[in-house]
Design a protein around this motif. Structure first.
Motif, PDB file in Angstrom:
ATOM      1  N   PHE A   1     -14.622  12.756   0.293  1.00 49.93           N
ATOM      2  CA  PHE A   1     -13.325  12.492   0.912  1.00 49.93           C
ATOM      3  C   PHE A   1     -13.460  12.485   2.433  1.00 49.93           C
ATOM      4  N   VAL A   2     -12.749  11.544   3.064  1.00 50.23           N
ATOM      5  CA  VAL A   2     -12.714  11.468   4.518  1.00 50.23           C
ATOM      6  C   VAL A   2     -11.296  11.696   5.035  1.00 50.23           C
ATOM      7  N   ALA A   3     -10.356  10.908   4.537  1.00 50.98           N
ATOM      8  CA  ALA A   3      -8.976  10.990   5.027  1.00 50.98           C
ATOM      9  C   ALA A   3      -8.049  10.338   4.019  1.00 50.98           C
ATOM     10  N   ALA A   4      -6.773  10.701   4.087  1.00 53.41           N
ATOM     11  CA  ALA A   4      -5.773  10.094   3.214  1.00 53.41           C
ATOM     12  C   ALA A   4      -4.424  10.091   3.904  1.00 53.41           C
ATOM     13  N   ILE A   5      -3.571   9.179   3.445  1.00 52.88           N
ATOM     14  CA  ILE A   5      -2.216   9.094   3.947  1.00 52.88           C
ATOM     15  C   ILE A   5      -1.275   9.020   2.759  1.00 52.88           C
ATOM     16  N   GLY A   6      -0.225   9.816   2.800  1.00 54.40           N
ATOM     17  CA  GLY A   6       0.711   9.863   1.696  1.00 54.40           C
ATOM     18  C   GLY A   6       1.583   8.630   1.630  1.00 54.40           C
ATOM     19  N   ARG A   7       2.313   8.493   0.511  1.00 57.61           N
ATOM     20  CA  ARG A   7       3.137   7.310   0.283  1.00 57.61           C
ATOM     21  C   ARG A   7       4.149   7.101   1.392  1.00 57.61           C
ATOM     22  N   SER A   8       4.705   8.160   1.897  1.00 58.92           N
ATOM     23  CA  SER A   8       5.716   8.027   2.943  1.00 58.92           C
ATOM     24  C   SER A   8       5.093   7.658   4.272  1.00 58.92           C
TER      25      SER A   8
ATOM     26  N   TYR B   1       0.821  -1.210   0.000  1.00 59.18           N
ATOM     27  CA  TYR B   1       0.000   0.000   0.000  1.00 59.18           C
ATOM     28  C   TYR B   1       0.855   1.261   0.000  1.00 59.18           C
ATOM     29  N   SER B   2       2.072   1.153   0.524  1.00 58.40           N
ATOM     30  CA  SER B   2       2.931   2.334   0.610  1.00 58.40           C
ATOM     31  C   SER B   2       3.406   2.807  -0.764  1.00 58.40           C
ATOM     32  N   SER B   3       3.092   2.039  -1.806  1.00 58.35           N
ATOM     33  CA  SER B   3       3.402   2.475  -3.167  1.00 58.35           C
ATOM     34  C   SER B   3       2.379   3.488  -3.672  1.00 58.35           C
ATOM     35  N   TYR B   4       1.318   3.688  -2.920  1.00 62.44           N
ATOM     36  CA  TYR B   4       0.203   4.532  -3.348  1.00 62.44           C
ATOM     37  C   TYR B   4      -0.120   5.576  -2.293  1.00 62.44           C
ATOM     38  N   THR B   5      -0.799   6.598  -2.734  1.00 61.83           N
ATOM     39  CA  THR B   5      -1.552   7.431  -1.803  1.00 61.83           C
ATOM     40  C   THR B   5      -2.819   6.651  -1.461  1.00 61.83           C
ATOM     41  N   MET B   6      -3.082   6.488  -0.176  1.00 65.16           N
ATOM     42  CA  MET B   6      -4.240   5.718   0.263  1.00 65.16           C
ATOM     43  C   MET B   6      -5.281   6.646   0.877  1.00 65.16           C
ATOM     44  N   GLY B   7      -6.516   6.460   0.485  1.00 67.41           N
ATOM     45  CA  GLY B   7      -7.571   7.321   0.990  1.00 67.41           C
ATOM     46  C   GLY B   7      -8.783   6.549   1.471  1.00 67.41           C
TER      47      GLY B   7
ATOM     48  N   SER C   1      -1.284   8.880  -7.933  1.00 60.54           N
ATOM     49  CA  SER C   1      -0.952  10.298  -7.915  1.00 60.54           C
ATOM     50  C   SER C   1      -0.641  10.780  -6.507  1.00 60.54           C
ATOM     51  N   VAL C   2       0.163  11.822  -6.428  1.00 58.32           N
ATOM     52  CA  VAL C   2       0.399  12.499  -5.148  1.00 58.32           C
ATOM     53  C   VAL C   2      -0.336  13.825  -5.112  1.00 58.32           C
ATOM     54  N   LEU C   3      -1.069  14.101  -6.191  1.00 57.09           N
ATOM     55  CA  LEU C   3      -1.865  15.326  -6.270  1.00 57.09           C
ATOM     56  C   LEU C   3      -3.343  14.967  -6.142  1.00 57.09           C
TER      57      LEU C   3
ATOM     58  N   ARG D   1      -7.696  14.790  -2.231  1.00 62.11           N
ATOM     59  CA  ARG D   1      -9.086  14.837  -1.786  1.00 62.11           C
ATOM     60  C   ARG D   1     -10.081  14.593  -2.922  1.00 62.11           C
ATOM     61  N   ASP D   2      -9.577  14.363  -4.108  1.00 61.58           N
ATOM     62  CA  ASP D   2     -10.404  14.219  -5.301  1.00 61.58           C
ATOM     63  C   ASP D   2     -10.599  12.741  -5.623  1.00 61.58           C
ATOM     64  N   ARG D   3     -11.846  12.271  -5.549  1.00 57.33           N
ATOM     65  CA  ARG D   3     -12.095  10.852  -5.774  1.00 57.33           C
ATOM     66  C   ARG D   3     -11.712  10.420  -7.196  1.00 57.33           C
ATOM     67  N   ASP D   4     -11.735  11.351  -8.132  1.00 59.21           N
ATOM     68  CA  ASP D   4     -11.385  11.014  -9.518  1.00 59.21           C
ATOM     69  C   ASP D   4      -9.892  10.735  -9.689  1.00 59.21           C
ATOM     70  N   GLU D   5      -9.087  11.070  -8.699  1.00 55.17           N
ATOM     71  CA  GLU D   5      -7.640  10.822  -8.784  1.00 55.17           C
ATOM     72  C   GLU D   5      -7.276   9.415  -8.323  1.00 55.17           C
ATOM     73  N   TYR D   6      -8.255   8.685  -7.789  1.00 49.82           N
ATOM     74  CA  TYR D   6      -7.974   7.360  -7.242  1.00 49.82           C
ATOM     75  C   TYR D   6      -8.244   6.284  -8.291  1.00 49.82           C
ATOM     76  N   ASP D   7      -7.326   5.318  -8.334  1.00 49.48           N
ATOM     77  CA  ASP D   7      -7.337   4.319  -9.402  1.00 49.48           C
ATOM     78  C   ASP D   7      -7.968   2.992  -8.987  1.00 49.48           C
ATOM     79  N   TYR D   8      -7.904   2.681  -7.712  1.00 45.13           N
ATOM     80  CA  TYR D   8      -8.390   1.384  -7.245  1.00 45.13           C
ATOM     81  C   TYR D   8      -9.291   1.608  -6.030  1.00 45.13           C
TER      82      TYR D   8
END
Length: 124
Positions: free
Chosen positions: A47-54, A29-35, A101-103, A106-113
């Motif tokens: 959007f509720v919450a997200a955690i960056g790759r790092s 999961y750390s390969s992705y931005t997770m939301g 993406s790292v951009l 908060r945008d659901r359209d930026e999420y792939d899975y």
């Protein structure tokens, strides 16, 4: 590609707590931005919450800030959403999502899975 499966939803009284989990497989999961997103009846997915790759940066919707905490466990390849002080307006289907993406965190359209979702119901 990553597969996501959520667990932990249920029925809770207002003021109570739940912890949602999102188990990732296929890639770490750390390969992705997770939301985490949610969709209440009759409303759009928000959007509720997200955690960056790092894992060092976390982001929250204003409506849950101070009550919800997103975190990750590399060993279990799992992301969590700890939800405290739950309110009836938190009732929704909660979805875990992963983004290349790292951009637009908060945008659901930026999420792939996306996972299949888990129902959270908060009674008053």
């Amino acid at each position: 590609q990553v597969q996501l499966v959520e667990h932990g939803g249920g029925l809770v009284q207002a003021g109570g707590s739940l912890r949602l989990s999102c188990a990732a497989s296929g890639r770490t999961y750390s390969s992705y931005t997770m939301g985490w997103f949610r969709r209440a009846p009759g409303k759009v997915r928000e959007f509720v919450a997200a955690i960056g790759r790092s894992g060092s940066n976390t982001y929250y919707a204003d409506s849950v800030k101070g009550r919800f905490t997103i975190s990750g466990d590399n060993a279990k390849n799992t992301v969590y959403l700890q939800m405290n002080s739950l309110k009836p307006e938190d009732t929704a289907v909660y979805y875990c999502a992963a983004s290349h993406s790292v951009l637009g965190i908060r945008d659901r359209d930026e999420y792939d899975y996306w996972g299949q979702g888990t129902q959270v119901t908060v009674s008053s």
